[in-house]
Design an enzyme around this catalytic site. Sequence first.
Site, PDB file in Angstrom:
ATOM      1  N   ALA A   1      -3.386  10.685   2.598  1.00 37.39           N
ATOM      2  CA  ALA A   1      -3.088   9.619   3.559  1.00 37.39           C
ATOM      3  C   ALA A   1      -2.034   8.662   3.011  1.00 37.39           C
ATOM      4  CB  ALA A   1      -4.361   8.857   3.885  1.00 37.39           C
TER       5      ALA A   1
ATOM      6  N   ASP B   1       0.828  -1.214   0.000  1.00 33.73           N
ATOM      7  CA  ASP B   1       0.000   0.000   0.000  1.00 33.73           C
ATOM      8  C   ASP B   1       0.857   1.256   0.000  1.00 33.73           C
ATOM      9  OD1 ASP B   1      -2.388   1.403  -0.072  1.00 33.73           O
ATOM     10  OD2 ASP B   1      -2.529   1.552   2.086  1.00 33.73           O
TER      11      ASP B   1
ATOM     12  N   HIS C   1       2.745  10.172  -2.638  1.00 31.55           N
ATOM     13  CA  HIS C   1       2.152  11.499  -2.849  1.00 31.55           C
ATOM     14  C   HIS C   1       3.248  12.559  -2.825  1.00 31.55           C
ATOM     15  CE1 HIS C   1      -1.739   9.684  -2.396  1.00 31.55           C
ATOM     16  NE2 HIS C   1      -1.437   9.241  -1.186  1.00 31.55           N
TER      17      HIS C   1
END
Length: 117
Positions: A28, A12, A16
């Site tokens: 997140a 995961d 960003h």
Amino acid sequence: TSGNPKFFLGTDSAPHIIEKKENDCGCAGVFTGHAAIELYAEAFDKVDKLHMLEGFSSIYGAKFYGLPLNKQKIKLKRSLDGILIPDKYTFGKKYIKPLRNNEYIYWYIEGLKYLER
């Protein structure tokens, strides 16, 4: 680290850019793609369960999804000096901050070229 095949690796990784991450409504997640398996090796090693890492990272997920096991292998080794994670990585014309930036990790994939200290 339990060895229970219901639990398996899913990185995961969230690359960003800094401007989207470090603001009032930041995105997140954390970027772990730069050293995901090395970070898992550290976590398993810290609880003396390194022998459980292969099942967690390479076997349980494939079996759950009915996929063939990968025949290729990597070899993880422990570094005495550590490998410094850089402050940031270029991401197009922007930058992303990796998890553990400006810190050392102590596991590495044999044969993979890392940035030198």
